[in-house]
Design an enzyme around this catalytic site. Structure first.
Site, mmCIF file in Angstrom:
data_model
loop_
_atom_site.group_PDB
_atom_site.id
_atom_site.type_symbol
_atom_site.label_atom_id
_atom_site.label_comp_id
_atom_site.label_asym_id
_atom_site.label_seq_id
_atom_site.Cartn_x
_atom_site.Cartn_y
_atom_site.Cartn_z
ATOM 1 N N THR A 199 42.360 47.797 23.799
ATOM 2 C CA THR A 199 41.030 48.223 24.307
ATOM 3 C C THR A 199 40.303 48.915 23.078
ATOM 4 O OG1 THR A 199 39.895 50.223 25.439
ATOM 5 C CG2 THR A 199 42.101 50.467 24.904
ATOM 6 N N ASP A 200 38.971 48.896 23.082
ATOM 7 C CA ASP A 200 38.351 49.576 21.911
ATOM 8 C C ASP A 200 38.516 51.178 22.148
ATOM 9 O OD1 ASP A 200 37.338 50.336 24.548
ATOM 10 O OD2 ASP A 200 34.908 49.839 24.045
ATOM 11 N N GLU A 201 39.079 51.764 23.200
ATOM 12 C CA GLU A 201 39.399 53.056 23.142
ATOM 13 C C GLU A 201 40.335 53.562 22.051
ATOM 14 O OE1 GLU A 201 39.214 55.345 26.786
ATOM 15 O OE2 GLU A 201 37.979 53.699 27.737
ATOM 16 N N TYR A 247 44.928 58.309 28.382
ATOM 17 C CA TYR A 247 44.916 56.896 28.449
ATOM 18 C C TYR A 247 44.867 55.953 27.073
ATOM 19 C CZ TYR A 247 42.586 52.105 28.952
ATOM 20 O OH TYR A 247 42.425 50.903 28.921
ATOM 21 N N LYS A 250 47.441 53.324 25.259
ATOM 22 C CA LYS A 250 47.049 51.947 24.878
ATOM 23 C C LYS A 250 47.293 51.845 23.050
ATOM 24 C CE LYS A 250 45.469 48.999 26.841
ATOM 25 N NZ LYS A 250 46.196 47.975 27.743
ATOM 26 N N PRO A 278 26.963 61.134 40.772
ATOM 27 C CA PRO A 278 27.142 62.284 39.469
ATOM 28 C C PRO A 278 27.203 61.552 38.267
ATOM 29 C CG PRO A 278 29.207 61.797 40.919
ATOM 30 C CD PRO A 278 27.949 61.002 41.446
ATOM 31 N N VAL A 279 26.638 62.009 37.145
ATOM 32 C CA VAL A 279 26.676 61.594 35.939
ATOM 33 C C VAL A 279 27.044 62.633 34.965
ATOM 34 C CG1 VAL A 279 24.966 60.704 34.134
ATOM 35 C CG2 VAL A 279 24.605 60.111 36.367
HETATM 36 P P1 NAD Z 1 43.014 47.263 36.369
HETATM 37 O O1 NAD Z 1 43.428 48.792 36.496
HETATM 38 O O2 NAD Z 1 42.172 46.846 37.452
HETATM 39 O O3 NAD Z 1 44.219 46.385 36.651
HETATM 40 C C1 NAD Z 1 45.713 46.709 36.314
HETATM 41 C C2 NAD Z 1 46.604 45.839 37.085
HETATM 42 O O4 NAD Z 1 48.030 46.207 36.533
HETATM 43 C C3 NAD Z 1 46.699 46.089 38.422
HETATM 44 O O5 NAD Z 1 46.895 44.543 39.141
HETATM 45 C C4 NAD Z 1 47.983 46.828 38.675
HETATM 46 O O6 NAD Z 1 48.582 46.690 40.094
HETATM 47 C C5 NAD Z 1 48.908 46.362 37.633
HETATM 48 N N1 NAD Z 1 49.892 47.312 36.960
HETATM 49 C C6 NAD Z 1 49.992 48.525 37.091
HETATM 50 N N2 NAD Z 1 50.929 48.986 36.605
HETATM 51 C C7 NAD Z 1 51.900 47.886 36.485
HETATM 52 C C8 NAD Z 1 53.248 47.915 36.130
HETATM 53 N N3 NAD Z 1 53.962 49.024 35.926
HETATM 54 N N4 NAD Z 1 53.856 46.864 36.340
HETATM 55 C C9 NAD Z 1 52.868 45.553 36.821
HETATM 56 N N5 NAD Z 1 51.559 45.519 37.093
HETATM 57 C C10 NAD Z 1 51.187 46.924 36.942
HETATM 58 O O7 NAD Z 1 42.749 46.969 34.951
HETATM 59 P P2 NAD Z 1 41.620 46.259 34.209
HETATM 60 O O8 NAD Z 1 40.386 46.865 34.163
HETATM 61 O O9 NAD Z 1 41.762 44.693 34.733
HETATM 62 O O10 NAD Z 1 42.010 46.175 32.847
HETATM 63 C C11 NAD Z 1 43.244 45.188 32.431
HETATM 64 C C12 NAD Z 1 43.782 45.316 31.011
HETATM 65 O O11 NAD Z 1 42.523 45.459 29.963
HETATM 66 C C13 NAD Z 1 44.273 46.909 30.747
HETATM 67 O O12 NAD Z 1 45.573 46.532 29.811
HETATM 68 C C14 NAD Z 1 43.176 47.645 30.339
HETATM 69 O O13 NAD Z 1 43.725 48.713 29.487
HETATM 70 C C15 NAD Z 1 42.414 46.685 29.447
HETATM 71 N N6 NAD Z 1 41.175 47.005 29.158
HETATM 72 C C16 NAD Z 1 40.152 47.387 30.264
HETATM 73 C C17 NAD Z 1 38.937 47.430 29.971
HETATM 74 C C18 NAD Z 1 37.835 47.834 31.230
HETATM 75 O O14 NAD Z 1 36.846 47.994 30.916
HETATM 76 N N7 NAD Z 1 38.288 47.455 32.515
HETATM 77 C C19 NAD Z 1 38.368 47.524 28.595
HETATM 78 C C20 NAD Z 1 39.340 47.366 27.786
HETATM 79 C C21 NAD Z 1 40.492 47.137 27.655
#
Ligand code: NAD
Length: 337
Positions: free
Chosen positions: A120-122, A144, A148, A199-200
């Protein structure tokens, strides 16, 4: 036909990746724990082999790798919500750090052609001016982001130390259909449709680079198919928006009044701005995001209008979770990432 094991494939971005993978004629296997964030309805029935299980469970992961022998493993599985990581960091360490470690250890034994870690960018922390490149130092702030960053660095370490075929992508804030309504855009759409206060955090000045989910999944495919092993790639849209402007755009699309906006105390440790340089992915892979924010937002709002019962169901679950953390939550009804 290449076989991809997609962990977290029932989540928001993972399921978009699964749907695009099927269109690209990959054979797709999904491993997902189906936490509150996972939903089997996001992936096409009958076209994907599904395992319910935990990426931090060594025996489960090894059994699936031994049986399926995938060519690629793409790890989306994670706990992803910053607010939840503030309430309860332990699960974030368990899934994001130990889970990634468990997958990396398993591929040392069973081998894959490529292992792609979705980061992630974070991981870079916040930036007031300019943009983060892939070489920028990691200065993560929330639990978080720290979890990551640890998983990103572990993946890199397994490339350097054990010569595993690792790729890393670092996407910016993603939005689109099927996103769990704890995140900013779906939460605002839901609240506005219900004529509830929105809420913001703070004054809504925090800046994010909004990235449409179909572009995000497509960018991940580009890195998976064409990226250089051992490298990390930022992927993003280049479209920065203040949270308050995102909220106003949604209200305008839904023809709702600005008076629904309610400013609340800021999230602890809230990062002010993230912005990614995508020069590397553009130069090396010729990839760039296609969807402009206005278009992506319109498609997203339309999707939520058509699938309102899904959102309502998720909001009920979300409320039940936050009631358990009521001391923190009820004092502040806050806007999410
Ligand atoms: P999400 O929260 O929608 O989905 C996460 C999925 O992982 C879910 O289906 C959950 O059931 C599964 N999961 C959680 N714990 C688990 C475990 N222990 N074993 C197996 N499965 C498990 O997440 P997202 O928003 O789709 O993000 C996906 C990835 O992209 C993540 O790694 C996140 O850090 C990264 N990411 C997300 C964003 C964003 O804006 N959403 C931005 C940058 C990076």
């Amino acid at each position: 036909m290449k076989k991809i094991l997609v962990t977290g494939g029932c989540g928001f971005i993972g399921s978009e990746f699964v749907r695009q993978g099927l269109e690209r004629n990959y054979e797709i296997i999904v491993l997902d724990k189906l936490t509150y964030a996972g939903d089997l309805r996001r992936i096409p029935k009958g076209e994907v082999k599904f395992y319910k299980g935990d990426i931090a469970d060594r025996d489960t992961v090894r059994r699936i790798l031994r049986r399926e022998r995938p060519d690629y493993l793409v790890n989306f599985a994670a706990e992803t919500h910053v607010d939840r990581s503030i309430f309860d960091p332990s699960l974030f360490l368990e899934t994001n750090v130990k889970g990634t470690h468990t997958l990396l250890e398993a591929i040392r034994t069973y081998g894959v052609e490529k292992f792609l870690q979705v980061s992630t960018d974070e991981v870079y922390g916040e930036i007031k001016k300019g943009k983060f490149t892939e070489e920028s130092p990691f200065l993560p702030n929330s639990p978080y982001a720290v979890s990551k960053a640890a998983s990103d660095m572990l993946a890199k370490a397994y490339y350097r130390t054990y010569n595993l075929p690792i790729l890393i992508v670092r996407p910016s804030n993603t939005y689109g259909p099927y996103q769990y309504p704890e995140k900013l855009i779906p939460l605002v759409i839901y609240s506005a449709l219900k004529n509830k206060k929105i809420p913001v955090y703070g004054k809504g000045e925090n800046v994010r680079e909004w990235f449409y989910v179909a572009d995000c999944a497509e960018g991940i495919f580009q890195v998976l198919e064409k990226g250089r092993i051992g490298e990390a790639y930022n992927i993003a849209s280049g479209e920065e928006k203040k949270n308050i402007d995102v909220v106003k755009s949604i209200l305008s699309l839904l023809e709702k009044p600005l008076s629904l906006i309610q400013f609340v105390r800021d999230r602890p440790g809230h990062d002010f701005r993230y912005a990614l340089s995508t020069k590397k992915v553009r130069r090396e892979l010729g990839w760039r995001a296609k969807t402009r924010f206005a278009e992506g937002l319109r498609k997203t709002v339309d999707w939520y209008l058509e699938n309102f019962s899904w959102v309502e169901e998720k909001i009920k679950e979300e409320r039940a979770y936050f009631r358990r953390f009521s001391k923190f939550y009820l004092s502040e009804r806050r806007l999410r990432r």
